[in-house]
Design an enzyme around this catalytic site. Sequence first.
Site, short mmCIF file in Angstrom:
data_model
loop_
_atom_site.label_atom_id
_atom_site.label_comp_id
_atom_site.label_asym_id
_atom_site.label_seq_id
_atom_site.Cartn_x
_atom_site.Cartn_y
_atom_site.Cartn_z
CB ALA A 27 25.35 -33.92 24.10
N GLY B 92 29.67 -31.05 24.87
CA GLY B 92 30.34 -32.15 24.17
C GLY B 92 31.22 -31.68 23.02
CD GLU C 287 28.46 -29.84 29.51
OE1 GLU C 287 28.90 -28.77 29.97
OE2 GLU C 287 29.07 -30.53 28.69
CD GLU D 163 32.38 -32.83 27.72
OE1 GLU D 163 32.30 -32.88 28.95
OE2 GLU D 163 31.52 -33.32 26.97
N1 CAA Z 1 21.23 -29.80 20.98
C1 CAA Z 1 20.18 -29.83 20.12
N2 CAA Z 1 19.90 -28.81 19.28
C2 CAA Z 1 20.71 -27.75 19.30
C3 CAA Z 1 21.81 -27.66 20.17
C4 CAA Z 1 22.07 -28.75 21.03
N3 CAA Z 1 23.11 -28.78 21.85
N4 CAA Z 1 22.41 -26.45 19.96
C5 CAA Z 1 21.70 -25.84 19.00
N5 CAA Z 1 20.67 -26.62 18.60
C6 CAA Z 1 19.67 -26.35 17.58
C7 CAA Z 1 18.59 -25.39 18.06
O1 CAA Z 1 17.61 -26.08 18.79
C8 CAA Z 1 18.09 -24.86 16.74
O2 CAA Z 1 17.26 -25.83 16.15
P1 CAA Z 1 15.81 -25.39 15.52
O3 CAA Z 1 16.19 -24.38 14.47
O4 CAA Z 1 15.26 -26.64 14.97
O5 CAA Z 1 15.06 -24.78 16.64
C9 CAA Z 1 19.35 -24.78 15.90
O6 CAA Z 1 20.28 -25.69 16.49
C10 CAA Z 1 19.97 -23.41 15.89
O7 CAA Z 1 20.21 -23.04 17.24
P2 CAA Z 1 19.65 -21.68 17.86
O8 CAA Z 1 18.44 -21.20 17.12
O9 CAA Z 1 19.52 -21.86 19.33
O10 CAA Z 1 20.89 -20.72 17.52
P3 CAA Z 1 21.36 -19.43 18.30
O11 CAA Z 1 22.42 -18.82 17.46
O12 CAA Z 1 20.21 -18.60 18.71
O13 CAA Z 1 22.01 -19.98 19.68
C11 CAA Z 1 23.43 -21.40 20.98
C12 CAA Z 1 23.15 -20.76 19.61
C13 CAA Z 1 23.77 -20.33 22.03
C14 CAA Z 1 24.62 -22.34 20.79
C15 CAA Z 1 22.20 -22.19 21.45
O14 CAA Z 1 21.73 -23.01 20.37
C16 CAA Z 1 22.46 -23.08 22.61
O15 CAA Z 1 22.52 -22.63 23.74
N6 CAA Z 1 22.63 -24.41 22.38
C17 CAA Z 1 22.82 -25.38 23.43
C18 CAA Z 1 24.26 -25.36 23.94
C19 CAA Z 1 24.42 -26.35 25.07
O16 CAA Z 1 23.81 -26.24 26.11
N7 CAA Z 1 25.32 -27.35 24.87
C20 CAA Z 1 25.61 -28.35 25.84
C21 CAA Z 1 24.75 -29.56 25.63
S1 CAA Z 1 24.89 -30.73 26.95
C22 CAA Z 1 26.27 -31.64 26.57
O17 CAA Z 1 27.00 -31.35 25.66
C23 CAA Z 1 26.49 -32.82 27.50
C24 CAA Z 1 27.63 -33.69 27.20
O18 CAA Z 1 28.77 -33.28 27.14
C25 CAA Z 1 27.45 -35.16 27.07
#
Ligand code: CAA
Length: 259
Positions: free
Chosen positions: A65, A110, A133, A113
């Site tokens: 998400a 998400g 999460e 999921e």
């Molecule tokens: N939400 C918003 N933006 C995201 C994102 C997310 N889940 N995952 C990646 N992005 C964005 C980053 O912010 C970045 O944007 P900018 O270039 O504008 O800064 C772009 O995508 C590229 O990402 P990274 O630079 O971080 O890429 P990376 O290769 O260094 O890392 C990653 C990749 C390990 C996946 C890292 O992006 C990350 O940890 N993302 C979050 C993963 C996460 O925590 N997901 C769970 C979300 S909570 C959820 O999903 C709840 C639910 O079920 C309802």
Amino acid sequence: MAFKYINFKKREGIAWVQFNRPEKLNALNPDVLRDLEKAVVICEEDDDIKVVVLHGNEKAFVAGADIENMAKGDIKFAYELTDLTMRVQERIADLPKPTIAAISGYALGGGCEMALCCDFRIAAENALLGQPEITLGIIPGGGGTQRLTRLVGLGPATELILKGEMIKADRAERIGLVSKVVPLDHLEAEAKALASKLMERPAMALRAAKTAIRKGINTSLKEGLHIEQDLFCMLFGTEDQKEGMAAFLEKRRPIFKGK
Ligand code: CAA
């Protein structure tokens, strides 16, 4: 139909539904979810679509998400987001035709999921899956605690959800989260081969099997056995049952019509 965050292609009975927000690793916000729902409705209604494949790009299936969207949300916001997420997910899970998640790159939160709503999950060797999460101060809100646990069991699901770490494709295969791991450049062909195999099967029986499995897992064994019995018997009213059994007895391949 025009989409902003989904690429939709229909080829030879297969709907290829691609998440298309690459600059954010396909993170899911309400606009992405609404586009996805529109694509799923097409898959529901178009009889020429026999199998649905959800996929992303090389780097990400879906990285979860959208955290930027969630960061300032309150309780009401969280309910609205999860209502929408669950509505779309249930539509995917309830599709009366087989669904395949073809996972490359990140399938997190998400995203993992969303893949759990599909009937099959196949992964490229570069896939990284998980429910991170907890590292954000929340828990899975798109079915992770429920669908993941039902799929892989209490131990692996608890570990994934409480530790919040990503796992590689080979471990995901060992715990049953994905059914097969293939080299990245074989992923599309593998999804197509699986879809083609499923398209050879009788559509009414596929639908009945999905219903029996999905309804049955949410009920008692006794109730589930009754669901199975009713659906088994219902299939004796289909042309495909007559054809399947006649073809066996005549030692030929069946020609199913989906009736
Ligand atoms: N939400 C918003 N933006 C995201 C994102 C997310 N889940 N995952 C990646 N992005 C964005 C980053 O912010 C970045 O944007 P900018 O270039 O504008 O800064 C772009 O995508 C590229 O990402 P990274 O630079 O971080 O890429 P990376 O290769 O260094 O890392 C990653 C990749 C390990 C996946 C890292 O992006 C990350 O940890 N993302 C979050 C993963 C996460 O925590 N997901 C769970 C979300 S909570 C959820 O999903 C709840 C639910 O079920 C309802």
